[in-house]
Every structure is written in C-alpha cells, then in structure tokens.
Enzyme design. Sequence first.
Site, PDB file in Angstrom:
ATOM      1  N   GLY A   1     -18.276   2.172  -3.949  1.00 16.91           N
ATOM      2  CA  GLY A   1     -19.218   3.184  -3.631  1.00 16.91           C
ATOM      3  C   GLY A   1     -20.335   3.092  -4.472  1.00 16.91           C
ATOM      4  O   GLY A   1     -21.325   3.860  -4.153  1.00 16.91           O
TER       5      GLY A   1
ATOM      6  N   LEU B   1     -18.828  -1.723  -0.154  1.00 18.03           N
ATOM      7  CA  LEU B   1     -19.875  -1.022  -0.911  1.00 18.03           C
ATOM      8  C   LEU B   1     -19.694  -1.130  -2.247  1.00 18.03           C
ATOM      9  O   LEU B   1     -20.003  -0.145  -3.134  1.00 18.03           O
ATOM     10  CB  LEU B   1     -19.656   0.633  -0.253  1.00 18.03           C
ATOM     11  CG  LEU B   1     -19.957   0.553   1.136  1.00 18.03           C
ATOM     12  CD1 LEU B   1     -20.067   2.139   1.381  1.00 18.03           C
ATOM     13  CD2 LEU B   1     -21.280   0.059   1.597  1.00 18.03           C
TER      14      LEU B   1
ATOM     15  N   SER C   1     -14.228  -4.297   0.075  1.00 10.67           N
ATOM     16  CA  SER C   1     -15.048  -3.416  -0.835  1.00 10.67           C
ATOM     17  C   SER C   1     -16.165  -3.696  -0.424  1.00 10.67           C
ATOM     18  O   SER C   1     -17.301  -4.159  -1.269  1.00 10.67           O
ATOM     19  CB  SER C   1     -14.531  -4.081  -2.454  1.00 10.67           C
ATOM     20  OG  SER C   1     -15.336  -3.147  -3.224  1.00 10.67           O
TER      21      SER C   1
ATOM     22  N   LEU D   1     -22.688   0.902  -3.883  1.00 10.76           N
ATOM     23  CA  LEU D   1     -23.786   0.469  -2.727  1.00 10.76           C
ATOM     24  C   LEU D   1     -23.801   1.880  -1.756  1.00 10.76           C
ATOM     25  O   LEU D   1     -24.356   1.635  -0.876  1.00 10.76           O
ATOM     26  CB  LEU D   1     -23.522  -0.633  -2.204  1.00 10.76           C
ATOM     27  CG  LEU D   1     -23.653  -1.868  -2.941  1.00 10.76           C
ATOM     28  CD1 LEU D   1     -23.044  -3.010  -2.450  1.00 10.76           C
ATOM     29  CD2 LEU D   1     -25.049  -2.161  -3.441  1.00 10.76           C
ATOM     30  N   GLY D   2     -23.037   2.863  -2.000  1.00 10.96           N
ATOM     31  CA  GLY D   2     -22.977   3.770  -1.272  1.00 10.96           C
ATOM     32  C   GLY D   2     -24.057   5.194  -1.379  1.00 10.96           C
ATOM     33  O   GLY D   2     -23.841   6.265  -1.033  1.00 10.96           O
TER      34      GLY D   2
ATOM     35  N   TYR E   1       0.951  -1.205   0.078  1.00 16.39           N
ATOM     36  CA  TYR E   1       0.029  -0.131  -0.055  1.00 16.39           C
ATOM     37  C   TYR E   1       0.885   1.332   0.064  1.00 16.39           C
ATOM     38  O   TYR E   1       1.781   1.253   0.613  1.00 16.39           O
ATOM     39  CB  TYR E   1      -0.784   0.121   1.289  1.00 16.39           C
ATOM     40  CG  TYR E   1      -1.916  -1.056   1.210  1.00 16.39           C
ATOM     41  CD1 TYR E   1      -2.342  -1.772   0.144  1.00 16.39           C
ATOM     42  CD2 TYR E   1      -2.727  -1.118   2.259  1.00 16.39           C
ATOM     43  CE1 TYR E   1      -3.279  -2.792  -0.030  1.00 16.39           C
ATOM     44  CE2 TYR E   1      -3.844  -2.144   2.212  1.00 16.39           C
ATOM     45  CZ  TYR E   1      -4.064  -2.831   1.238  1.00 16.39           C
ATOM     46  OH  TYR E   1      -5.190  -3.960   1.102  1.00 16.39           O
TER      47      TYR E   1
END
Length: 323
Positions: A216, A213, A211, A218-219, A53
């Site tokens: 995004g 959502l 993940s 589902l956000g 990361y």
Amino acid sequence: MQYSHLGRSGLKVSRLCLGTMNFGPHTAEADAHAIMDSALDAGINFFDTANVYGGSGRRGWTEEIIGRWFAQGGERRERTVLATKLYGTMTDRPNESRLSALNIRRALDASLKRLQTDYIDIYQFHHIDRDTPWDEIWQAIEVAVQQGKILYSGSSNFAGWHIAQAQEAARRRNYTGLVSEQSIYNLFRREVELEVIPAAQQYGLGLIPWSPLQGGLLGGVLKKERAGVRRTQSRAAETLKEHRDQIQQFEDFAGELGHEPGDTALAWLLHQPAVTAPIVGPRTQEQLDAAIRALDVSLDAAALKRLDDIFPGHRPAPEDYAW
C-alpha cells in the site's frame, strides 16, 4: 483485457493476475465469489492461490472458497487459468511441508480436493527447498503431469541461481521445467533486477510480481493519510517515515500524469519487459476496479525515466556493481 504468453509456454494469461490471499481472513466468502466473478467478466483469467492461504488456524481455507466458487458452474473453472502453490507447513506432521516427493503427491491431491477440480494449470513451489534434490522434485512433478493433475510448473521466491539449478536439472531429464517465477517486485523493491530477472529471461520464465504496491505504500498512502482514511502501522510506518520524501515525489508525479499513484505503480510494472502479470490481491470490489484501471495507463520514456530517478533500480549483475 490484454493477454500474454506465460514465459516461453503456449499458455495465454491476462496481464493482471488475481491474487486470492485475502479471501477468507479479510474478505468474506460471498464477497470473494463476487470479486472472482467480476474479474472473469473483466477478462482476468489468471488466478493465483496457495495451499497455506487462510491463516495459521485455517490453512486451506482460501482454496476451499475457490473450490465452492468453481462448483457453482457457469464454466468458471474452464475460464480460469488456476495457479496454486505448495511448500508451507500444513500440519505438525514431519512430511507435510516443503518439496519432497511424498509432500508433492499429498499436497497436490489435497489442493485438488479443496479446489474441487481435477487439475492445476500451474503448480508452483512457494519457496526453494535446499534439502530436496531436484531430481526427486522433477520426478514427482513428471508423474503428476503424466497423471493429468498438473500442466505446468512454476517457482516463487527463488534466487537467480535457484532458477538456473532447477532448469539445468530439468534439461538433463528432457523436461520443460519452470515456466514462471513469482517474486516481490515493485518500484520500491527492485533487487530482482540483479539476477532473478536475467535468469528468468535466459530460461524463458514469465515473471509474476507480488506486492506490486509494496503493502500500500505505492497506493497513495500520503494522500489517504491527509484524507484521514488510512493510518500506516508497524513496519510499513517505519518505511514510510524513512522514505516519506521519496513517496511524496512519486505521488506528486502521478498527479502530474493525471493518474492515481497505485495506477501509476502498477502500470510501471506492466511496462517492464520481463513481467507477464502482476498479482493484484483485492479485498474489495473497489480495489479490483482500481487495478484494472492501470491497464489503460501508458507511460512514455520520459515518465519511465522520472520513475527510475525517484526509485533507482539495478542493472543486471555484475555490471551493477563491477565492470
């Protein structure tokens, strides 16, 4: 905050896991530190990161940010159940990726240095390594456990048969093996219900969905588009176009329940029996606050059935497609 055992282990973790992938590339260090402080104050004790990361040019950056946060003291490290991962390529040298015994030793020491800690609570395999035998992997992990550098092992992005293979190899060595599996899992992406979740339940692994959502979607993406605060791009835009009616049904139903779409999607995951803690990856404090709200959302059997109707799932294999 609610807590649960991670799989069959005695380790207690919060029902939400703080994902840190945005720290560095998308969230400034000072803001990342503030989010981690806020998460601890809210009772979130489970933090997830990975050695890669930080982006292609700054691999390790996120671990360094967390390490400097730990270095501030205030029992930050003692209050945190820390999970990191290895597998991805860190340099162009041939032995600095995947799960060879050499890379496990080097990658672990490098992560410990960046994180400014002397042990990792859960050391996770970021992907299956088809070229390294499990006896080699487990021998290297056993040495690290004996050295006090890690406590538990976990997997990520494994198929169900990979989990079985890993656990049977560990059993032959009288070793604990995996205690958790990270997989993509949300109302949109329910393929893990076929074989990964049954394998995790059979072998006592806690499921840590990433993940939650679906990037995004589902956000409340349609609600945000109407308000002019979000424009979906690239692959997400194609998915939205294909599933617009389905997403609209979902957002309308969340409104009927009196909740935000993202809270409803996250709460659905928290109601799934195999799930220990979904990974929430906030870029801002507001996004963290929204995730915490989901812990107070209760979905009854009728609501769960309606969500299944909107986003059909899977039965375990083979009954899902055969008798």
